[in-house]
Design a protein around this motif. Structure first.
Motif, mmCIF file in Angstrom:
data_model
loop_
_atom_site.group_PDB
_atom_site.id
_atom_site.type_symbol
_atom_site.label_atom_id
_atom_site.label_comp_id
_atom_site.label_asym_id
_atom_site.label_seq_id
_atom_site.Cartn_x
_atom_site.Cartn_y
_atom_site.Cartn_z
ATOM 1 N N MET A 192 -2.567 -4.193 5.032
ATOM 2 C CA MET A 192 -3.485 -4.014 3.841
ATOM 3 C C MET A 192 -4.802 -4.226 4.282
ATOM 4 O O MET A 192 -5.414 -5.231 4.964
ATOM 5 N N GLY A 193 -5.855 -3.444 3.688
ATOM 6 C CA GLY A 193 -7.115 -3.864 3.790
ATOM 7 C C GLY A 193 -8.032 -2.937 2.826
ATOM 8 O O GLY A 193 -7.579 -2.729 1.728
ATOM 9 N N ASP A 194 -8.957 -2.212 3.399
ATOM 10 C CA ASP A 194 -10.012 -1.477 2.594
ATOM 11 C C ASP A 194 -10.010 -0.054 3.297
ATOM 12 O O ASP A 194 -9.391 0.037 4.191
ATOM 13 N N ALA A 195 -10.810 0.622 2.469
ATOM 14 C CA ALA A 195 -10.843 2.060 3.202
ATOM 15 C C ALA A 195 -11.293 2.336 4.495
ATOM 16 O O ALA A 195 -10.569 2.824 5.404
ATOM 17 N N PRO A 196 -12.366 1.672 5.011
ATOM 18 C CA PRO A 196 -12.757 1.651 6.458
ATOM 19 C C PRO A 196 -11.684 1.260 7.336
ATOM 20 O O PRO A 196 -11.429 1.667 8.170
ATOM 21 N N PHE A 197 -10.854 0.170 7.070
ATOM 22 C CA PHE A 197 -9.669 -0.219 7.728
ATOM 23 C C PHE A 197 -8.492 0.734 7.801
ATOM 24 O O PHE A 197 -8.163 0.859 8.959
ATOM 25 N N TYR A 198 -8.360 1.461 6.822
ATOM 26 C CA TYR A 198 -7.372 2.457 6.923
ATOM 27 C C TYR A 198 -7.822 3.541 7.672
ATOM 28 O O TYR A 198 -6.909 4.265 8.460
ATOM 29 N N SER A 252 -3.942 10.362 -3.168
ATOM 30 C CA SER A 252 -4.475 9.257 -3.992
ATOM 31 C C SER A 252 -5.184 8.168 -3.226
ATOM 32 O O SER A 252 -4.811 7.937 -2.001
ATOM 33 N N ASP A 253 -5.963 7.488 -3.729
ATOM 34 C CA ASP A 253 -6.563 6.391 -2.817
ATOM 35 C C ASP A 253 -5.856 5.270 -2.772
ATOM 36 O O ASP A 253 -5.008 4.911 -3.140
ATOM 37 N N LEU A 254 -5.748 4.872 -1.352
ATOM 38 C CA LEU A 254 -4.815 3.605 -1.004
ATOM 39 C C LEU A 254 -5.483 2.311 -1.741
ATOM 40 O O LEU A 254 -6.590 2.066 -1.863
ATOM 41 N N ILE A 255 -4.503 1.619 -2.007
ATOM 42 C CA ILE A 255 -4.800 0.362 -2.658
ATOM 43 C C ILE A 255 -5.696 -0.420 -1.687
ATOM 44 O O ILE A 255 -5.399 -0.765 -0.450
ATOM 45 N N ALA A 256 -6.912 -0.984 -2.088
ATOM 46 C CA ALA A 256 -7.782 -1.603 -1.369
ATOM 47 C C ALA A 256 -7.816 -3.246 -1.676
ATOM 48 O O ALA A 256 -7.846 -3.297 -2.784
ATOM 49 N N VAL A 297 0.885 -1.364 0.131
ATOM 50 C CA VAL A 297 0.128 0.031 0.010
ATOM 51 C C VAL A 297 0.884 1.282 0.084
ATOM 52 O O VAL A 297 0.466 2.258 -0.370
ATOM 53 N N ALA A 298 2.113 1.155 0.412
ATOM 54 C CA ALA A 298 3.020 2.385 0.568
ATOM 55 C C ALA A 298 3.908 2.573 -0.867
ATOM 56 O O ALA A 298 4.684 3.491 -0.901
ATOM 57 N N GLU A 299 3.605 1.778 -1.955
ATOM 58 C CA GLU A 299 3.910 2.315 -3.181
ATOM 59 C C GLU A 299 3.652 3.528 -3.509
ATOM 60 O O GLU A 299 2.532 4.120 -3.277
ATOM 61 N N PRO A 300 4.634 4.679 -3.795
ATOM 62 C CA PRO A 300 4.328 6.053 -4.001
ATOM 63 C C PRO A 300 3.885 6.362 -5.638
ATOM 64 O O PRO A 300 4.738 6.643 -6.481
ATOM 65 N N PRO A 301 2.708 6.377 -5.767
ATOM 66 C CA PRO A 301 2.187 6.276 -7.370
ATOM 67 C C PRO A 301 3.035 7.586 -8.132
ATOM 68 O O PRO A 301 3.092 7.425 -9.382
ATOM 69 N N ALA A 302 2.789 8.856 -7.605
ATOM 70 C CA ALA A 302 3.265 9.971 -8.214
ATOM 71 C C ALA A 302 4.771 9.874 -8.557
ATOM 72 O O ALA A 302 5.058 10.150 -9.568
ATOM 73 N N LEU A 303 5.658 9.444 -7.656
ATOM 74 C CA LEU A 303 7.055 9.419 -7.773
ATOM 75 C C LEU A 303 7.359 8.232 -8.752
ATOM 76 O O LEU A 303 8.094 8.168 -9.565
ATOM 77 N N LEU A 304 6.811 6.963 -8.745
ATOM 78 C CA LEU A 304 6.783 5.969 -9.593
ATOM 79 C C LEU A 304 6.467 6.466 -10.972
ATOM 80 O O LEU A 304 7.283 6.132 -12.013
ATOM 81 N N LYS A 305 5.278 7.063 -11.091
ATOM 82 C CA LYS A 305 5.051 7.663 -12.489
ATOM 83 C C LYS A 305 6.035 8.584 -13.263
ATOM 84 O O LYS A 305 6.398 8.444 -14.344
#
Length: 432
Positions: A280-286, A190-194, A33-41
């Motif tokens: 790792m989980g879903d939005a309510p879990f985060y 960014s939404d966290l990976i669920a 879940v901690a992959e940084p999408p903006a930096l990776l792109k």
């Protein structure tokens, strides 16, 4: 400068931040879940523009952000993945190019507990890029869902670039990151990976019933992710004074905490708190994780250290495997002639639970695979040994549980045959 001034002085766009990176370098990436999408792109754009080459990317458990950026097939001549735990991302790459599949990714066999030492002492890390929670008023970020190896790699790398996501939960724990330690800050929401939950199968329910029956009040739990651990947790909600010391925090464990079954008061380490290294989980879990003082995040070289695990009494470790031989040895990472995942922290927790006073380790699996056409109980493993037969305690399938401790090879084989699907038992008996 105070913390806010330091923050402002280091804030920049992702494209500017990745200009700190150079060719022929080792880069550690935040996992799961901690992959940084903006930096990776942004990093992928520099690779596409042929501004960067010979990048060696070090990580555990990649997910969608990496898959759609730096781990695209067309970039792998310039980005060399060094994965310590394969996920569906690498498996998809390999399946799509079967002629070159095994050569696309450098698989690095490493225990999860040893990954911080590897990245700190063995790899000359040029940079570390990861996602963090927003900075607090005293200048500290938290590692949010992923303390794991990044708490160490962040300090070992020559350059540290963080992506601040307001949706990343602030999680209490050791080794929070101060703004003075950071070279560049990129803000990106960014939404966290669920991770979607699925209904447990009949086999999962049968195994869960057996495993739950082995867990007493006051036990200290380690559970993995998936339908089976979730089904076990659902059966423990009337237990009392459970503790949690786990590699992975999940919605199922969070639900067990909310039910009142978990107090953590009988733990010898971090009493009163559930400890973990990544989540790792879903939005309510985060949202539940955020600012929750009932949980505590620690680096993986502490959480998964068998010596530290064993400080707690009555540890119950529940892990899955792909294949078990008649002596009890487990292959949990290799399938159909190819590396499938990695050893992760399985052996860490098997050994930690075995050394715990009153502890038990459980390796669970369905008796068959591929729609019932293949037995997971086999005369000889077809891949590497993830958990050696010397370390195995309990093996559980939907047909029962076997305690292999103190058993001879023949006794073990007889017990394992009893755990196999009935239609494979005669063939296994002939292999004795």
């Amino acid at each position: 400068m105070d913390a806010q001034e330091l923050y402002a002085s280091k804030r920049m766009f992702a494209d500017d931040a990745v200009r700190m990176l150079h060719s022929d370098s080792n880069i550690a990436m935040g996992m799961a879940v901690a992959e940084p999408p903006a930096l990776l792109k942004a990093l992928a754009r520099r690779v596409e523009a042929e501004e960067l080459e010979r990048l060696r990317l070090w990580y555990f458990h990649s997910m969608n952000h990496a898959a759609t950026s730096v781990l695209r097939r067309e970039l792998l001549d310039r980005v060399r993945p060094h994965s310590m735990f394969l996920s569906g991302v690498e498996r998809t790459l390999m399946r799509a190019d079967p002629a070159n599949g095994d050569s696309l990714v450098e698989f690095v066999p490493t225990a999860f507990s040893d990954s911080p030492r590897l990245l700190r002492d063995e790899i000359d890390l040029d940079a570390c890029i990861l996602m963090v929670s927003p900075m607090g008023k005293h200048g500290y970020f938290t590692f949010g869902t992923a303390n794991d190896y990044t708490a160490v790699a962040a300090r070992a790398a020559k350059r540290l670039i963080v992506e601040v996501n307001p949706l990343m939960p602030r999680v209490f724990g050791e080794a929070p990151l101060h703004v003075s330690e950071v070279d560049a800050i990129v803000e990106h929401r960014s939404d966290l990976i669920a991770i979607d939950a699925h209904s447990p199968s009949a086999e999962d329910e049968a195994i869960a019933g057996i495993v739950a029956g082995m867990i007493d009040d006051g036990a200290c739990l380690q559970m993995g992710i998936g339908n089976l651990p979730a089904a076990v947790c659902a059966r423990l909600e009337k237990h009392r004074n459970l503790g949690i010391h786990t590699e992975l925090m999940t919605p199922a464990l969070a639900g067990l905490m909310r039910s009142g079954a978990v107090s953590n008061l009988r733990k010898q380490t971090y009493p009163g708190r559930s400890t973990f290294t990544f989540a790792m989980g879903d939005a309510p879990f985060y949202e539940w994780l955020d600012d929750n003082q009932a949980v505590y995040s620690l680096p993986v070289d502490l959480v998964n250290d068998p010596r530290h695990i064993a400080k707690n009494d009555n540890v119950v470790s529940v892990n899955a495997t792909l294949q078990v031989d008649l002596s009890g040895a487990c292959n949990s990472e290799h399938m159909m002639g190819h590396q499938y995942s990695g050893s992760g922290g399985q052996l860490d927790f098997v050994r930690g639970a075995n050394a715990s006073k009153g502890g038990i380790s459980v390796i669970a699996c369905h008796s068959t695979a591929k729609g019932g056409s293949v037995s997971r109980i086999v005369p000889h493993l077809e891949g590497p040994v993830t958990t050696p037969r010397n370390d195995v305690h309990w093996i559980v399938t939907e047909y029962g549980a076997a305690n292999l401790r103190g058993k001879s090879l023949r006794q073990r084989a007889e017990l394992m045959i009893g755990l196999a699907h009935p239609r494979f038992r005669d063939g296994l008996a002939k292999a004795l």
